[in-house]
Motif scaffolding. Structure first.
Motif, PDB file in Angstrom:
ATOM      1  N   SER A  32       0.823  -1.218   0.000  1.00 13.23           N
ATOM      2  CA  SER A  32       0.000   0.000   0.000  1.00 13.23           C
ATOM      3  C   SER A  32       0.853   1.263   0.000  1.00 13.23           C
ATOM      4  CB  SER A  32      -0.914   0.017   1.225  1.00 13.23           C
ATOM      5  OG  SER A  32      -0.170   0.307   2.403  1.00 13.23           O
ATOM      6  N   GLN A  76      -9.310   2.463   1.864  1.00 12.12           N
ATOM      7  CA  GLN A  76      -9.944   1.533   0.930  1.00 12.12           C
ATOM      8  C   GLN A  76      -8.889   0.757   0.161  1.00 12.12           C
ATOM      9  OE1 GLN A  76     -10.246   1.178  -2.620  1.00 12.12           O
ATOM     10  NE2 GLN A  76     -11.657  -0.506  -2.271  1.00 12.12           N
ATOM     11  N   GLN A  77      -7.803   1.409  -0.230  1.00  7.82           N
ATOM     12  CA  GLN A  77      -6.734   0.747  -0.981  1.00  7.82           C
ATOM     13  C   GLN A  77      -6.085  -0.365  -0.162  1.00  7.82           C
ATOM     14  OE1 GLN A  77      -2.989   2.658  -1.149  1.00  7.82           O
ATOM     15  NE2 GLN A  77      -2.334   1.610  -3.009  1.00  7.82           N
ATOM     16  N   SER A  79      -7.304  -1.899   2.427  1.00 11.87           N
ATOM     17  CA  SER A  79      -8.315  -2.927   2.667  1.00 11.87           C
ATOM     18  C   SER A  79      -8.426  -3.866   1.466  1.00 11.87           C
ATOM     19  CB  SER A  79      -9.669  -2.264   2.954  1.00 11.87           C
ATOM     20  OG  SER A  79     -10.666  -3.227   3.102  1.00 11.87           O
ATOM     21  N   GLN A  80      -8.477  -3.301   0.280  1.00 12.17           N
ATOM     22  CA  GLN A  80      -8.605  -4.122  -0.932  1.00 12.17           C
ATOM     23  C   GLN A  80      -7.348  -4.955  -1.176  1.00 12.17           C
ATOM     24  OE1 GLN A  80     -11.591  -4.291  -2.807  1.00 12.17           O
ATOM     25  NE2 GLN A  80     -10.516  -6.139  -3.428  1.00 12.17           N
ATOM     26  N   LEU A  81      -6.169  -4.378  -0.914  1.00 11.92           N
ATOM     27  CA  LEU A  81      -4.924  -5.136  -1.087  1.00 11.92           C
ATOM     28  C   LEU A  81      -4.881  -6.344  -0.143  1.00 11.92           C
ATOM     29  CD1 LEU A  81      -2.374  -2.209  -1.459  1.00 11.92           C
ATOM     30  CD2 LEU A  81      -2.864  -3.963  -3.189  1.00 11.92           C
ATOM     31  N   LEU A  83      -7.533  -7.880   1.205  1.00 12.53           N
ATOM     32  CA  LEU A  83      -8.550  -8.827   0.741  1.00 12.53           C
ATOM     33  C   LEU A  83      -8.035  -9.620  -0.463  1.00 12.53           C
ATOM     34  CD1 LEU A  83     -11.407  -9.947   1.050  1.00 12.53           C
ATOM     35  CD2 LEU A  83     -12.184  -8.102  -0.466  1.00 12.53           C
ATOM     36  N   ASP A  84      -7.420  -8.938  -1.420  1.00 15.06           N
ATOM     37  CA  ASP A  84      -6.866  -9.622  -2.592  1.00 15.06           C
ATOM     38  C   ASP A  84      -5.804 -10.650  -2.191  1.00 15.06           C
ATOM     39  OD1 ASP A  84      -8.528  -8.067  -4.176  1.00 15.06           O
ATOM     40  OD2 ASP A  84      -6.927  -6.700  -4.820  1.00 15.06           O
ATOM     41  N   THR A  97     -13.155 -11.196   5.166  1.00 17.72           N
ATOM     42  CA  THR A  97     -13.532  -9.814   5.433  1.00 17.72           C
ATOM     43  C   THR A  97     -12.324  -9.033   5.942  1.00 17.72           C
ATOM     44  OG1 THR A  97     -14.304 -10.430   7.644  1.00 17.72           O
ATOM     45  CG2 THR A  97     -15.977 -10.279   5.917  1.00 17.72           C
TER      46      THR A  97
END
Length: 116
Positions: A32, A76-77, A79-81, A83-84, A97
Motif C-alpha cells: 500500500s 480503501q486501498q 483494505s482491498q490489497l 482482501l486480494d 472480510t
C-alpha cells in the motif's frame, strides 16, 4: 503502525499455516506504500468455536488498526490489497472480510521497554 489482527476459524489452520496469513497481510500492507515493514505489528487468533450464518463455516477476518489521519481512499486501498492477498490462497467455502479502524492519535499511547 498498523496493528493487523487476523482472526480465523481454527479449522483453516490445517490447510493454511497462520504464519502464511500473517505474511500475506504484511506484504499487502507494505504494498500500500503507507507503511514500512518495521511499522507493522501482526498477530493471529484462531477461534475454536464460531458460527457464521448459523453454521460452522470457515472465515478469515482481518482488522487493520491504524492511527487516524489517512484518507478514505488510502484506507480503501489497503483494505482491498489485504482482501486480494487473502483470496490468493484459493480457499473454498470461506468468508473473507477486512476492516480498517482508526485509532485516535490524541489518545494513543506507546512505550517500548527494552532489556538492558
Amino acid at each position: 503502525m498498523p496493528h493487523c489482527i487476523v482472526e480465523f476459524s481454527q479449522n483453516l489452520a490445517q490447510e493454511l499455516p497462520p504464519m502464511d496469513l500473517l505474511e500475506a497481510v504484511r506484504d499487502a500492507a507494505i504494498a500500500s506504500n503507507l507503511f514500512t515493514q518495521e511499522d507493522i505489528k501482526l498477530r493471529a487468533m484462531p477461534y475454536k468455536s464460531f458460527l457464521t450464518a448459523g453454521k460452522e463455516d470457515a472465515f478469515i477476518h482481518v482488522t487493520l488498526r491504524m492511527l487516524s489521519g489517512r484518507t478514505e481512499a488510502q484506507k480503501q486501498q489497503v483494505s482491498q490489497l489485504v482482501l486480494d492477498a487473502l483470496i490468493e490462497f484459493s480457499l473454498k467455502d470461506v468468508s473473507f472480510t477486512v476492516e480498517v479502524c482508526d485509532m485516535d492519535r490524541e489518545t494513543y499511547s506507546k512505550k517500548v521497554v527494552l532489556s538492558s
